[in-house]
Write a protein that holds these residues in place. Structure first.
Motif, PDB file in Angstrom:
ATOM      1  N   VAL A 158     -12.180   4.574   3.535  1.00 20.98           N
ATOM      2  CA  VAL A 158     -11.504   4.284   2.267  1.00 20.98           C
ATOM      3  C   VAL A 158     -12.468   3.800   1.185  1.00 20.98           C
ATOM      4  N   PHE A 159     -13.349   2.884   1.572  1.00 21.42           N
ATOM      5  CA  PHE A 159     -14.247   2.293   0.579  1.00 21.42           C
ATOM      6  C   PHE A 159     -15.433   3.205   0.329  1.00 21.42           C
ATOM      7  N   LYS A 160     -15.662   3.494  -0.939  1.00 21.78           N
ATOM      8  CA  LYS A 160     -16.801   4.337  -1.302  1.00 21.78           C
ATOM      9  C   LYS A 160     -17.709   3.588  -2.257  1.00 21.78           C
ATOM     10  N   LYS A 192     -10.247   6.505  -4.460  1.00 22.52           N
ATOM     11  CA  LYS A 192      -9.603   7.743  -4.058  1.00 22.52           C
ATOM     12  C   LYS A 192      -8.144   7.486  -3.700  1.00 22.52           C
ATOM     13  N   ILE A 232     -11.510   5.582  17.198  1.00 17.59           N
ATOM     14  CA  ILE A 232     -11.638   4.951  15.881  1.00 17.59           C
ATOM     15  C   ILE A 232     -12.780   3.945  15.914  1.00 17.59           C
ATOM     16  N   ALA A 233     -13.808   4.197  15.125  1.00 14.12           N
ATOM     17  CA  ALA A 233     -14.916   3.247  15.037  1.00 14.12           C
ATOM     18  C   ALA A 233     -14.568   2.149  14.036  1.00 14.12           C
ATOM     19  N   SER A 234     -13.929   2.538  12.938  1.00  9.07           N
ATOM     20  CA  SER A 234     -13.608   1.572  11.895  1.00  9.07           C
ATOM     21  C   SER A 234     -12.277   1.926  11.240  1.00  9.07           C
ATOM     22  N   THR A 235     -11.300   1.057  11.444  1.00  7.94           N
ATOM     23  CA  THR A 235     -10.023   1.219  10.768  1.00  7.94           C
ATOM     24  C   THR A 235     -10.239   1.159   9.250  1.00  7.94           C
ATOM     25  N   PHE A 236      -9.736   2.149   8.538  1.00 12.50           N
ATOM     26  CA  PHE A 236      -9.872   2.209   7.077  1.00 12.50           C
ATOM     27  C   PHE A 236     -11.320   2.450   6.648  1.00 12.50           C
ATOM     28  N   GLY A 237     -12.155   2.855   7.616  1.00 19.61           N
ATOM     29  CA  GLY A 237     -13.580   3.000   7.330  1.00 19.61           C
ATOM     30  C   GLY A 237     -13.915   4.100   6.339  1.00 19.61           C
ATOM     31  N   PHE A 277      -5.130   7.883  -1.075  1.00 14.86           N
ATOM     32  CA  PHE A 277      -4.848   8.107   0.345  1.00 14.86           C
ATOM     33  C   PHE A 277      -3.338   8.117   0.529  1.00 14.86           C
ATOM     34  N   MET A 326     -12.535   5.768  10.115  1.00 15.14           N
ATOM     35  CA  MET A 326     -13.816   6.368  10.469  1.00 15.14           C
ATOM     36  C   MET A 326     -13.869   6.510  11.989  1.00 15.14           C
ATOM     37  N   LEU A 350      -2.664   1.647  10.040  1.00 18.13           N
ATOM     38  CA  LEU A 350      -2.468   0.196  10.157  1.00 18.13           C
ATOM     39  C   LEU A 350      -1.499  -0.169  11.276  1.00 18.13           C
ATOM     40  N   ALA A 401      -3.646  -0.003  14.264  1.00 16.11           N
ATOM     41  CA  ALA A 401      -4.670  -1.054  14.289  1.00 16.11           C
ATOM     42  C   ALA A 401      -4.071  -2.398  14.691  1.00 16.11           C
ATOM     43  N   LEU A 454       0.808  -1.234   0.000  1.00 20.27           N
ATOM     44  CA  LEU A 454       0.000   0.000   0.000  1.00 20.27           C
ATOM     45  C   LEU A 454       0.837   1.278   0.000  1.00 20.27           C
TER      46      LEU A 454
END
Lengths: 496, 496
Positions: A385-387, A393, A378-383, A395, A358, A404, A407, A335
């Motif tokens: 990123v996905f659209k 997009k 943090i509610a969601s790691t990488f939250g 990052f 997120m 990461l 996480a 990544l």
């Protein structure tokens, strides 16, 4: 000194009284510093190798009769020529008066790794036929004095250093070459034949690679190779290393910059939730270590093993996770443009995880105070990123690395805490190569991992459990293999 | 029927006797199937919205006095015109004899989502001034019969369907438009003014977005918006949905293809370790559900919340992890060409994780049988990806997807199990949109997630704990918001 007993009620024969960790020479040797053991006598030279999924770790002992005048000299040059004690020139053909040249003319390709030679006492019988010795006992050694009485005396002259080296498992041949050169150089220094030296040396292999590379070691090195159980070595290494002063460290209860960041501590002493930027606590060392059992050992390498160690030294692998160092390194190598682990750590230091993660605030627009969830959690790691629609997009590598690294560290801390709680253990040792950073741990580098693990344990246990770290965190298995061998010798001696 | 009591000893006013889950129309409606509730009477129409980090879920009730002759008809057309009951033409201007056209000429842009209209009984006062009604009680309705006696009778005609819709949170305006059209259509069907309809409808909002989008809902819809606590709604939804027959399912003790794969079961009944290809067990449904408390609820959305629910309905968010659906979707959207979650699942089905994961056998060259670690066990997720020197090798999107889908699922299973063990809970419900797959769960799609979670719980608990799944897994919060509102009404009624 009270050392914890072995599982089978054996006694560890390594005398740790007066042990000193030698000074650091460069960032790269942070967890490879030698340990000076002034009271230890080595009957046979054992080279311990712990071959893991990513790294092969080597431990061996080099004798030196006096404590190092400056620990840093030892760390650089190896103990057998340290302390300014002159040794017969014939033993070290290329040695110059400044004592900085390699010990052997067959200088190994690994360059700076040529620190010291093996000088097992069992070689004395052979070396009496040769032209010199490597005991470094200047003024005592002439051929005339080589009688059995003196040899017995020499055998009880204690002192020397434990040395640490590290290789990539993918380049296991470099590790084999290093050991080969160490044996060859030691033969030369001790004035014995290579065949004689090989008889005075044993390879203690552990880790997964001990099985996979058993024949490679045996065939290439032509010395006896013994395999030791990985977990038993880990625990043995832990028991030994936690007796070395200033080896273990932890985050004390004192906050760094608590004045500058008063919001870090609430008036009621409530800890804020774990985050990628936890409160900074000051570091304390275990200067006068006491036996540390029972404890939980969390060994983080490519993967993670969690081992419960009882007060009597019995242990069990109670848990683990496949989300370890290998996961982080693998993800970040795909990544980000980073090509080394250090580059990944550098990236993460400059990142802002809230660009990819997120947060509670992103979902709620505020804290979820009823549940005690702060908006920055943090509610969601990488939250982010996905659209929908699959829009890809961009990052930043920095933000990705920060997210990461946190996480993976936090997940390990969480699973470790739950196991510590389950087994009612207050001490949680984190070991393994994942912890390691290039730079000094308290200043930069992998401080993020340590801070994350430490704070997670502090937070979830409400301060009742402590995360402990080790300077030689990556060498537990190899130290244990070295000790187990010592122990076997002791066992042999007592049964003789 | 014994329903579990509420935390505050309130009574749930939704009568679940005779409840039927309506047939599936297409793969996309798998967890959006209506639930027919033959004994439920709705006093006021409540549209419940649960706005999470990724998805907004809508639940609302449409009346229908008779059970559906075929559940599939209900699911397609909405309950208010189901069962072939004719309604006055004036109420449904565009309705044709085949009963397949939209109910309203102002057909919503969401097309197939036009299933039914709201027909709250409180509208009867208003609709008596209008030209028709939406109760669908054919033959009973003429303006002459609209006296208060009949209205009271009508009010006690129970029956209707709970409807489920789902939108992307990023496109929250689509959700708002859907509700707006539902209200407008219902006004038309009930023959009342839009203002009158708005007085008979309330929005029950929950989830993080209930706060963030509160003003948006209120301003655009011009109806009363109430906010309900997310966790309380989740639990309320769980308590309700687990009373619906054939809603909950689990993997039974019977292995599928145990004859074809005899190695899956050892002679001693020892379970093989969790892996991306766990043994396949057959599925059982809870056809005659009993109250399911106490239990652990693991809600997997973008992130994961783990909630302990006591026997009396009290609950606590005891744990969670930021490694949830958002993490997997985010990582795979960067690491693969997949543009949708379904594409990611498709990729994972064709992948071989051993190309990217480091297995025990890769390290040991064999099993680590002393610890019971099989050679096929994953030691390090992505452990084969990072190479010294930073060489960037290519890894297939399929293999990457398989590895990460398993890793995220297994990690959730592990943390869930540890919490179930800590709180001594034998039932572990997995809910949330992560579980969902496009295809039928037992045949393909997200079966991997369910199998992973299920098997992890089975393995670690040695078969003493059970992972349970729900057809309406993503709608717990919105169902709960709908029920909590009902309950408030009930409360109001009893205090009147």
């Amino acid at each position: 000194m009270a050392t914890p007993s072995l599982p089978s009620a054996k006694v560890i024969h390594v005398d740790t009284r007066g042990a000193v960790i030698l000074s650091e020479e460069s960032p790269e040797t942070r967890d490879s510093r030698g340990i000076y053991l002034p009271n230890y006598i080595e009957p046979v030279s054992h080279i311990a190798v712990d071959v893991g999924g990513s790294l092969a770790k080597v431990v061996y002992f080099t004798r030196s009769p006096e404590p190092p005048s400056s620990p840093s000299i030892i760390a650089t040059r190896g103990s057998s020529t340290a302390s300014g004690i002159s040794t017969p020139r014939s033993l070290s053909p290329s040695e110059d008066t400044s004592n900085t040249a390699p010990l052997s003319s067959s200088a190994p390709s690994t360059g700076t790794r040529a620190n010291g030679a093996l000088t097992p006492l069992v070689l004395d019988a052979q070396s009496s036929l040769g032209t010199g010795n490597g005991n470094g006992l200047s003024g005592l050694h002439t051929e005339l004095l080589r009688d059995s009485v003196l040899r017995r005396t020499v055998q009880h002259f204690p002192g020397g250093s434990l040395n640490f080296e590290r290789f990539e498992t993918d380049c296991i041949h470099e590790c084999v070459e290093f050991i080969q050169e160490l044996i060859e150089r030691s033969a030369q220094v001790n004035g014995v034949s290579i065949e004689g030296m090989r008889k005075g040396v044993k390879i203690m292999a552990t880790g997964g690679g001990a099985h996979k590379f058993y024949e490679l070691f045996q065939d290439q090195l032509q010395v006896e190779v013994r395999r030791e159980d990985e977990m038993e070595c880990l625990i043995e290494g832990l028991k030994f290393i936690t007796l070395i002063p200033d080896e273990a460290y932890y985050f004390s209860d004192e906050l760094i910059q608590s004045v500058a960041h008063p919001q870090l501590h609430s008036v009621h002493g409530v800890l804020e939730r774990p985050s990628p930027d936890p409160p900074k606590f000051s570091v304390s060392f275990e200067t006068n270590p006491t036996p540390q059992l029972p404890c939980l050992l969390v060994n983080i390498g490519s993967g993670v093993s969690i081992i419960k160690v009882d007060e009597d030294g019995r242990f069990e692998r109670v848990s683990g996770t496949s989300l370890g160092g290998g996961t982080l390194w693998g993800l970040l190598s795909l990544l980000t443009p980073a090509r080394t682990f250090d580059e990944m750590l550098d990236l993460s230091e400059r990142g802002d995880n809230s660009k990819v993660d997120m947060l509670v605030g992103d979902i709620y627009g505020q804290d979820y105070s009823k549940l005690g969830l702060k908006s920055t959690m943090i509610a969601s790691t990488f939250g982010k990123v996905f659209k929908k629609g699959g829009e890809k997009k961009h990052f930043s590598p920095e933000d990705i690395s920060k997210s990461l690294l946190y996480a993976v560290s936090n997940n390990i801390g969480q699973i470790a805490y739950m196991n510590a709680e389950k087994y009612n253990l207050d001490r949680i040792y984190f070991g393994g190569c994942f912890i390691r950073g290039s730079n000094d741990v308290f200043l930069a580098g992998h401080a993020a991992t340590i801070a994350t693990l430490s704070y997670a344990i502090r937070f979830w246990s409400k301060g009742t459990k402590r995360a402990l770290f080790l300077r030689h965190e990556g060498f537990l298995g190899s130290i244990g293999a070295w000790i187990r061998n010592i122990d076997h010798e002791g066992e042999l001696n007592t049964t003789q």
